[in-house]
Design an enzyme around this catalytic site. Structure first.
Site, PDB file in Angstrom:
ATOM      1  N   GLY A  72      69.286  99.955  11.142  1.00 39.45           N
ATOM      2  CA  GLY A  72      68.493 100.079   9.927  1.00 39.45           C
ATOM      3  C   GLY A  72      69.152 101.071   8.835  1.00 39.45           C
ATOM      4  CB  THR A  73      69.869 104.768   9.838  1.00 38.10           C
ATOM      5  OG1 THR A  73      68.528 105.021  10.320  1.00 38.10           O
ATOM      6  CG2 THR A  73      70.400 105.865   9.327  1.00 38.10           C
ATOM      7  CG  ASN A 145      57.785 103.811   8.508  1.00 41.61           C
ATOM      8  OD1 ASN A 145      58.051 103.614   7.146  1.00 41.61           O
ATOM      9  ND2 ASN A 145      58.181 105.036   8.578  1.00 41.61           N
ATOM     10  CD  GLN A 173      58.565  99.794  11.290  1.00 44.31           C
ATOM     11  OE1 GLN A 173      57.931  98.773  11.880  1.00 44.31           O
ATOM     12  NE2 GLN A 173      59.249 100.635  11.614  1.00 44.31           N
ATOM     13  CB  SER A 193      66.280  97.800  12.343  1.00 42.02           C
ATOM     14  OG  SER A 193      66.452  98.539  13.768  1.00 42.02           O
ATOM     15  CB  ALA A 194      68.022  94.407  16.871  1.00 41.92           C
ATOM     16  CG  HIS A 195      65.060  99.493  17.534  1.00 46.48           C
ATOM     17  ND1 HIS A 195      64.202 100.620  17.607  1.00 46.48           N
ATOM     18  CD2 HIS A 195      65.899 100.041  16.349  1.00 46.48           C
ATOM     19  CE1 HIS A 195      64.116 101.592  16.565  1.00 46.48           C
ATOM     20  NE2 HIS A 195      65.210 101.247  15.847  1.00 46.48           N
ATOM     21  CB  THR A 231      85.890  96.397  17.900  1.00 43.52           C
ATOM     22  OG1 THR A 231      87.356  96.606  17.544  1.00 43.52           O
ATOM     23  CG2 THR A 231      85.824  95.261  18.947  1.00 43.52           C
ATOM     24  CB  CYS A 315      59.193 114.028  11.568  1.00 41.63           C
ATOM     25  SG  CYS A 315      59.360 115.442  12.549  1.00 41.63           S
TER      26      CYS A 315
HETATM   27  N1  PLP Z   1      63.539 101.754   8.040  1.00 44.29           N
HETATM   28  C1  PLP Z   1      62.473 101.863   8.210  1.00 44.29           C
HETATM   29  C2  PLP Z   1      61.192 101.484   7.499  1.00 44.29           C
HETATM   30  C3  PLP Z   1      62.179 102.220   9.790  1.00 44.29           C
HETATM   31  O1  PLP Z   1      60.976 102.221  10.107  1.00 44.29           O
HETATM   32  C4  PLP Z   1      63.205 102.484  10.461  1.00 44.29           C
HETATM   33  C5  PLP Z   1      62.910 103.160  11.802  1.00 44.29           C
HETATM   34  O2  PLP Z   1      61.873 103.799  12.068  1.00 44.29           O
HETATM   35  C6  PLP Z   1      64.442 102.596   9.641  1.00 44.29           C
HETATM   36  C7  PLP Z   1      64.569 102.018   8.555  1.00 44.29           C
HETATM   37  C8  PLP Z   1      65.695 102.969  10.506  1.00 44.29           C
HETATM   38  O3  PLP Z   1      66.193 102.003  11.375  1.00 44.29           O
HETATM   39  P1  PLP Z   1      66.926 102.332  12.835  1.00 44.29           P
HETATM   40  O4  PLP Z   1      66.159 102.996  13.881  1.00 44.29           O
HETATM   41  O5  PLP Z   1      67.554 100.895  13.255  1.00 44.29           O
HETATM   42  O6  PLP Z   1      68.223 103.009  12.295  1.00 44.29           O
END
Ligand code: PLP
Length: 373
Positions: A72-73, A145, A173, A193-195, A231, A315
Site C-alpha cells: 500500500g505504501t 485504519n 483497509q 494492500s494484500a496483508h 522483475t 505509530c
Molecule cells: N494505507 C492504510 C490506510 C493503511 O492502514 C496502511 C497500513 O497500515 C497502508 C496504507 C500501508 O500499506 P502497506 O503496509 O502495504 O505498505
C-alpha cells in the site's frame, strides 16, 4: 504456563490465509521469470496474469488498470508522486504514507477537514476546489485504519469531477471488509494492500485509469506497463490473487462479533466512548476509550493475558504516539491516550470475543480499584 493468544489486530496485519500460503509455496517451487519466453517464463507470466484477472473481477475494472506494487505504501507513493497535477487536497485522516508522499513532492497540500465523527466535509471540498486554475488531485481513503469510518468516496469523486480534479482513494483497509467496486467509486486511482485481508506482506496494487499520465517512481524494464518496472514478485502476487479470490466473498461474520464485543464493553463500563459509533464503519473495527484507563499500560496488561490489540494511536515504530486521526476529529488528548483499537478478521471466532471480554472485564475492575485507592 503458556497463554493462549487471541489476535484481534487485523487492521495492522491479518494472518496469512492457507490458500495464499499454498499458492505462494507452489510458485516459490516452480519459479521462472515472467519476462522469459521459455516454458518456465510463460508459466510464471500465466500465474501473474491469473492473479491480475482475479483482481480485475473483484474490483470490476480492466486488467490493464492494475499495477502490482510492493504494498500500500508504494502504491500510494506512485499515485501521489506520479500524478501530473499542480496541487493536492488530502483528508485530515489519511495514512502517513499519503501525507508524506504528498509533502515530498514540494507541491501545495491543502487539508480537507473531517467532522467529529471522522467523515470528510463534502461542502469544504467543494469550496477548496472552486475557482482554481491549478490541476488538483484529491486523496480520500475509503475506510480509516483507526476508527473504521467509511468515507463517502463516490460523492468525493462526483464533486471532484465537477471541478476537473483527479481522485485517489486509499482502499487498503476496506478491501475484504466491504464491497470495493471501481465503477461505483468513480475514482481515478485506488490503492490495495494484500496483508490486510490474508495475503502476504510486501505486495499490493495500484488501480489507475489506463489513460492517466502517471510517472513511475523507479526506472528500468517494461514490466507492469512501465508503471512499476522490475522483475515481478511472483510468489507474492500469486498469494495476493489467492487471498483476493476468497476475501471478495465477504462472509459478513465479523459484524455480529464486533457488535457483541461493543455491547459487552458498554455493560462493563457504561462510560466507554466508542469513536464514530454513530456513523457507517467497517464491520470489523472498534476504536474505544474508557476514560482514565490509559492505552499504554492496558495494552501491556492485555498482551500478558494473551490479547493482541492496538492502541488507537500506535505509530509505525510500535510506540504509543498521538493519533492524528482522533486529533482531526477533535477528540480530547486525555481521551485519545486511552484509545484502543480492536480489529477482527477472517479467522476471528466467538471464543476470541469471549476471551477479550473476560480479560477486559478484569482490567476494568483492576482499574476501578486503583482509581478508588
Ligand atoms: N494505507 C492504510 C490506510 C493503511 O492502514 C496502511 C497500513 O497500515 C497502508 C496504507 C500501508 O500499506 P502497506 O503496509 O502495504 O505498505
Amino acid at each position: 504456563m503458556t497463554v493462549t493468544r487471541t489476535y484481534l489486530d487485523h487492521n495492522a496485519t491479518s494472518p496469512l490465509r492457507l490458500e495464499a500460503r499454498q499458492a505462494m509455496l507452489a510458485m516459490l517451487d516452480s519459479g521462472g521469470n515472467a519476462s522469459s519466453v521459455h516454458e518456465e517464463g510463460r508459466r510464471a507470466r500465466a500465474a501473474i496474469e491469473d492473479a491480475r484477472d482475479t483482481l480485475a473481477t473483484a474490483f470490476g475494472c480492466k486488467r490493464d488498470m492494475i499495477t502490482f506494487t510492493s504494498g500500500g505504501t508504494e502504491a500510494n507513493n506512485i499515485a501521489l508522486k506520479g500524478a501530473a497535477v499542480d496541487r493536492f487536497v488530502i483528508s485530515s485522516i489519511e495514512h502517513p504514507c499519503v501525507v508524506e508522499a504528498a509533502r515530498a513532492t514540494g507541491k501545495s497540500v491543502t487539508v480537507l477537514p473531517v467532522s467529529q465523527d471522522g467523515v470528510v466535509d463534502l461542502k469544504a471540498l467543494d469550496t477548496l476546489l472552486v475557482g482554481s486554475d491549478e490541476t488538483c488531485l484529491v486523496s480520500v481513503m475509503l475506510a480509516n485504519n483507526e476508527t473504521g469510518v467509511i468515507e463517502p468516496v463516490a460523492k468525493v469523486a462526483e464533486i471532484a469531477a465537477r471541478h476537473g480534479a483527479l481522485v485517489h482513494c486509499d482502499a487498503v483497509q476496506a478491501v475484504g471488509k466491504i464491497p470495493v467496486r471501481w465503477p461505483i467509486l468513480g475514482v481515478d486511482l485506488l490503492t490495495v494492500s494484500a496483508h490486510k485481508f490474508g495475503g502476504p506482506q510486501g505486495i499490493g496494487a495500484l488501480l489507475a485509469r489506463e489513460d492517466l499520465e502517471l510517472s513511475p517512481l523507479i526506472h528500468g524494464g517494461g514490466q507492469e506497463l512501465r508503471r512499476r518496472p522490475g522483475t515481478e514478485n511472483l510468489a507474492a502476487i500469486c498469494g495476493l490473487g489467492a487471498a483476493m479470490a476468497i476475501a471478495v466473498q465477504l462472509d459478513g461474520k465479523t459484524k455480529a462479533l464486533r457488535d457483541r464485543l461493543e455491547k459487552a464493553l458498554r455493560s462493563a463500563a457504561p462510560e466507554v466512548v466508542i469513536f464514530a459509533g454513530n456513523v457507517e464503519r467497517l464491520p470489523n473495527t472498534c476504536c474505544f476509550a474508557i476514560p482514565g484507563m490509559t492505552a499504554d499500560t492496558t495494552l501491556i496488561a492485555a498482551d500478558l493475558d494473551g490479547i493482541a490489540v492496538s492502541s488507537g494511536s500506535a505509530c509505525s515504530s510500535g510506540k504509543v504516539g498521538s493519533s492524528s486521526v482522533l486529533a482531526a476529529m477533535g477528540v480530547d488528548p486525555n481521551l485519545t491516550r486511552c484509545a484502543i483499537r480492536v480489529s477482527l478478521g477472517w479467522n476471528s471466532t466467538a471464543e476470541d470475543v469471549d476471551r477479550f471480554i473476560e480479560v477486559w472485564e478484569k482490567l476494568i475492575i483492576r482499574h476501578r480499584k486503583r482509581a478508588a485507592a
